[in-house]
Design an enzyme around this catalytic site. Structure first.
Site, PDB file in Angstrom:
ATOM      1  N   LYS A  10       0.814  -1.222   0.000  1.00  0.00           N
ATOM      2  CA  LYS A  10       0.000   0.000   0.000  1.00  0.00           C
ATOM      3  C   LYS A  10       0.852   1.279   0.000  1.00  0.00           C
ATOM      4  O   LYS A  10       2.066   1.227   0.244  1.00  0.00           O
ATOM      5  CB  LYS A  10      -0.911  -0.033   1.226  1.00  0.00           C
ATOM      6  CG  LYS A  10      -1.948  -1.167   1.225  1.00  0.00           C
ATOM      7  CD  LYS A  10      -2.791  -1.040   2.495  1.00  0.00           C
ATOM      8  CE  LYS A  10      -3.819  -2.121   2.629  1.00  0.00           C
ATOM      9  NZ  LYS A  10      -4.584  -1.954   3.888  1.00  0.00           N
ATOM     10  N   TYR A  50     -12.594  -1.967  -2.122  1.00  0.00           N
ATOM     11  CA  TYR A  50     -13.107  -1.952  -0.749  1.00  0.00           C
ATOM     12  C   TYR A  50     -14.634  -1.924  -0.696  1.00  0.00           C
ATOM     13  O   TYR A  50     -15.202  -1.456   0.306  1.00  0.00           O
ATOM     14  CB  TYR A  50     -12.521  -0.759   0.007  1.00  0.00           C
ATOM     15  CG  TYR A  50     -11.106  -0.994   0.494  1.00  0.00           C
ATOM     16  CD1 TYR A  50     -10.758  -2.169   1.172  1.00  0.00           C
ATOM     17  CD2 TYR A  50     -10.107  -0.043   0.300  1.00  0.00           C
ATOM     18  CE1 TYR A  50      -9.475  -2.390   1.620  1.00  0.00           C
ATOM     19  CE2 TYR A  50      -8.814  -0.251   0.759  1.00  0.00           C
ATOM     20  CZ  TYR A  50      -8.500  -1.434   1.417  1.00  0.00           C
ATOM     21  OH  TYR A  50      -7.221  -1.651   1.868  1.00  0.00           O
ATOM     22  N   PHE A  58     -15.077   4.387   8.347  1.00  0.00           N
ATOM     23  CA  PHE A  58     -13.707   4.647   7.869  1.00  0.00           C
ATOM     24  C   PHE A  58     -13.569   4.512   6.349  1.00  0.00           C
ATOM     25  O   PHE A  58     -12.469   4.629   5.822  1.00  0.00           O
ATOM     26  CB  PHE A  58     -12.718   3.725   8.579  1.00  0.00           C
ATOM     27  CG  PHE A  58     -13.022   2.238   8.442  1.00  0.00           C
ATOM     28  CD1 PHE A  58     -12.579   1.516   7.344  1.00  0.00           C
ATOM     29  CD2 PHE A  58     -13.748   1.575   9.421  1.00  0.00           C
ATOM     30  CE1 PHE A  58     -12.855   0.162   7.230  1.00  0.00           C
ATOM     31  CE2 PHE A  58     -14.027   0.217   9.314  1.00  0.00           C
ATOM     32  CZ  PHE A  58     -13.581  -0.495   8.206  1.00  0.00           C
ATOM     33  N   ARG A  86      -1.610 -14.281   4.491  1.00  0.00           N
ATOM     34  CA  ARG A  86      -2.257 -13.543   5.583  1.00  0.00           C
ATOM     35  C   ARG A  86      -1.489 -13.725   6.899  1.00  0.00           C
ATOM     36  O   ARG A  86      -1.391 -12.799   7.705  1.00  0.00           O
ATOM     37  CB  ARG A  86      -3.720 -13.939   5.715  1.00  0.00           C
ATOM     38  CG  ARG A  86      -4.525 -13.353   4.555  1.00  0.00           C
ATOM     39  CD  ARG A  86      -5.985 -13.697   4.638  1.00  0.00           C
ATOM     40  NE  ARG A  86      -6.670 -13.035   5.735  1.00  0.00           N
ATOM     41  CZ  ARG A  86      -7.096 -11.781   5.715  1.00  0.00           C
ATOM     42  NH1 ARG A  86      -6.860 -11.016   4.656  1.00  0.00           N
ATOM     43  NH2 ARG A  86      -7.740 -11.276   6.734  1.00  0.00           N
ATOM     44  N   THR A  92      -4.887  -7.065  11.168  1.00  0.00           N
ATOM     45  CA  THR A  92      -5.232  -5.756  10.591  1.00  0.00           C
ATOM     46  C   THR A  92      -4.591  -4.613  11.376  1.00  0.00           C
ATOM     47  O   THR A  92      -4.051  -3.676  10.795  1.00  0.00           O
ATOM     48  CB  THR A  92      -6.773  -5.587  10.585  1.00  0.00           C
ATOM     49  OG1 THR A  92      -7.330  -6.690   9.885  1.00  0.00           O
ATOM     50  CG2 THR A  92      -7.180  -4.304   9.892  1.00  0.00           C
ATOM     51  N   ARG A 103       3.090  -6.469   9.091  1.00  0.00           N
ATOM     52  CA  ARG A 103       2.421  -5.313   9.711  1.00  0.00           C
ATOM     53  C   ARG A 103       3.052  -4.943  11.053  1.00  0.00           C
ATOM     54  O   ARG A 103       3.089  -3.764  11.413  1.00  0.00           O
ATOM     55  CB  ARG A 103       0.934  -5.592   9.856  1.00  0.00           C
ATOM     56  CG  ARG A 103       0.215  -5.463   8.508  1.00  0.00           C
ATOM     57  CD  ARG A 103      -1.171  -6.029   8.586  1.00  0.00           C
ATOM     58  NE  ARG A 103      -1.972  -5.703   7.420  1.00  0.00           N
ATOM     59  CZ  ARG A 103      -3.090  -6.350   7.113  1.00  0.00           C
ATOM     60  NH1 ARG A 103      -3.524  -7.334   7.879  1.00  0.00           N
ATOM     61  NH2 ARG A 103      -3.783  -6.016   6.031  1.00  0.00           N
ATOM     62  N   ASN A 113      -1.830   0.204   7.146  1.00  0.00           N
ATOM     63  CA  ASN A 113      -1.262  -1.048   7.658  1.00  0.00           C
ATOM     64  C   ASN A 113      -0.423  -1.786   6.604  1.00  0.00           C
ATOM     65  O   ASN A 113      -0.284  -2.996   6.656  1.00  0.00           O
ATOM     66  CB  ASN A 113      -2.339  -1.929   8.284  1.00  0.00           C
ATOM     67  CG  ASN A 113      -3.393  -2.346   7.293  1.00  0.00           C
ATOM     68  OD1 ASN A 113      -3.329  -1.973   6.121  1.00  0.00           O
ATOM     69  ND2 ASN A 113      -4.356  -3.128   7.725  1.00  0.00           N
ATOM     70  N   HIS A 116      -2.101  -5.455   1.966  1.00  0.00           N
ATOM     71  CA  HIS A 116      -3.428  -6.081   1.922  1.00  0.00           C
ATOM     72  C   HIS A 116      -3.258  -7.447   1.278  1.00  0.00           C
ATOM     73  O   HIS A 116      -2.440  -7.607   0.378  1.00  0.00           O
ATOM     74  CB  HIS A 116      -4.390  -5.247   1.064  1.00  0.00           C
ATOM     75  CG  HIS A 116      -5.633  -6.006   0.696  1.00  0.00           C
ATOM     76  ND1 HIS A 116      -6.751  -6.035   1.491  1.00  0.00           N
ATOM     77  CD2 HIS A 116      -5.912  -6.800  -0.375  1.00  0.00           C
ATOM     78  CE1 HIS A 116      -7.664  -6.816   0.932  1.00  0.00           C
ATOM     79  NE2 HIS A 116      -7.181  -7.284  -0.203  1.00  0.00           N
ATOM     80  N   GLU A 127     -10.597  -9.906  -6.522  1.00  0.00           N
ATOM     81  CA  GLU A 127      -9.569  -8.861  -6.453  1.00  0.00           C
ATOM     82  C   GLU A 127      -8.552  -8.981  -7.596  1.00  0.00           C
ATOM     83  O   GLU A 127      -8.083  -7.978  -8.111  1.00  0.00           O
ATOM     84  CB  GLU A 127      -8.878  -8.916  -5.081  1.00  0.00           C
ATOM     85  CG  GLU A 127      -9.834  -8.495  -3.962  1.00  0.00           C
ATOM     86  CD  GLU A 127      -9.291  -8.726  -2.559  1.00  0.00           C
ATOM     87  OE1 GLU A 127      -8.138  -9.193  -2.427  1.00  0.00           O
ATOM     88  OE2 GLU A 127     -10.030  -8.439  -1.598  1.00  0.00           O
TER      89      GLU A 127
HETATM   90  P1  CMP Z   1      -7.136  -4.426   4.524  1.00  0.00           P
HETATM   91  O1  CMP Z   1      -6.597  -5.785   4.820  1.00  0.00           O
HETATM   92  O2  CMP Z   1      -6.641  -3.742   3.307  1.00  0.00           O
HETATM   93  O3  CMP Z   1      -8.728  -4.542   4.395  1.00  0.00           O
HETATM   94  C1  CMP Z   1      -9.610  -3.582   4.844  1.00  0.00           C
HETATM   95  C2  CMP Z   1      -8.940  -2.413   5.473  1.00  0.00           C
HETATM   96  O4  CMP Z   1      -9.767  -1.576   6.217  1.00  0.00           O
HETATM   97  C3  CMP Z   1      -7.929  -2.929   6.454  1.00  0.00           C
HETATM   98  O5  CMP Z   1      -6.855  -3.484   5.768  1.00  0.00           O
HETATM   99  C4  CMP Z   1      -7.633  -1.679   7.271  1.00  0.00           C
HETATM  100  O6  CMP Z   1      -6.627  -0.894   6.678  1.00  0.00           O
HETATM  101  C5  CMP Z   1      -8.952  -0.936   7.186  1.00  0.00           C
HETATM  102  N1  CMP Z   1      -9.676  -0.955   8.437  1.00  0.00           N
HETATM  103  C6  CMP Z   1     -10.296  -1.998   9.015  1.00  0.00           C
HETATM  104  N2  CMP Z   1     -10.885  -1.617  10.161  1.00  0.00           N
HETATM  105  C7  CMP Z   1     -10.629  -0.301  10.306  1.00  0.00           C
HETATM  106  C8  CMP Z   1     -10.972   0.680  11.288  1.00  0.00           C
HETATM  107  N3  CMP Z   1     -11.711   0.348  12.349  1.00  0.00           N
HETATM  108  N4  CMP Z   1     -10.530   1.938  11.109  1.00  0.00           N
HETATM  109  C9  CMP Z   1      -9.784   2.269  10.029  1.00  0.00           C
HETATM  110  N5  CMP Z   1      -9.431   1.372   9.055  1.00  0.00           N
HETATM  111  C10 CMP Z   1      -9.851   0.118   9.203  1.00  0.00           C
END
Ligand code: CMP
Length: 133
Positions: A10, A50, A58, A86, A92, A103, A113, A116, A127
């Site tokens: 990212k 997304y 968010f 993963r 996350t 991460r 983070n 993905h 995806e």
């Molecule tokens: P990702 O694995 O890319 O998939 C969904 C993304 O949403 C996740 O990583 C986080 O970056 C983001 N995400 C999930 N929960 C939250 C949250 N509570 N606040 C902000 N970002 C979030």
């Protein structure tokens, strides 16, 4: 069982020159890069990626972040690639992520983070089609 999974390195990682260090983690764990591109994602692409988070508080922040600068999209292949990638990525929230996961090593926050990865066979197919057509 050989699987393919979609990974994004990212914007926060690309901005901090972490592409090489992240690719090393996947390659030295036996995962094969079978497609890869450097791309500045459009809002439309990020919203498609997304889609399942549409409506969450968010969501707009997530789309703004994913589109703020270039990222690397790649497809990794290997035995049980979806769960293995993963596990390498970690949880996350970087603060909760096990030691030595990508991460934990590089993540900045829940939103930023660093990586993905697809969470299931279905999302991997969806995806891959979003990012590679
Ligand atoms: P990702 O694995 O890319 O998939 C969904 C993304 O949403 C996740 O990583 C986080 O970056 C983001 N995400 C999930 N929960 C939250 C949250 N509570 N606040 C902000 N970002 C979030």
């Amino acid at each position: 069982m050989t699987e393919k999974t979609l990974v994004l390195i990212k914007p926060d990682a690309v901005e901090r020159n972490l592409i090489g260090r992240i690719l090393v983690e996947y390659e030295r764990n036996g995962l094969k890069i079978c497609d890869m591109k450097f791309i500045h994602a459009s809002t439309e692409l990020a919203e498609k990626h997304y889609a399942e988070h549409q409506g969450k508080p968010f969501f707009n922040r997530l789309v703004a972040y994913l589109t703020r600068s270039p990222l690397v999209a790649l497809v990794l292949e290997g035995d049980n690639a979806i769960s293995r990638v993963r596990a390498l990525n970690g949880t996350t929230d970087p603060e909760m992520s096990p030691d030595n996961t990508i991460r934990a090593l590089y993540g900045l926050s829940l939103s930023e983070n660093t990586v993905h990865a697809s969470d299931s066979k279905e999302s991997s197919i969806r995806e891959q089609s979003i990012w590679f057509g």
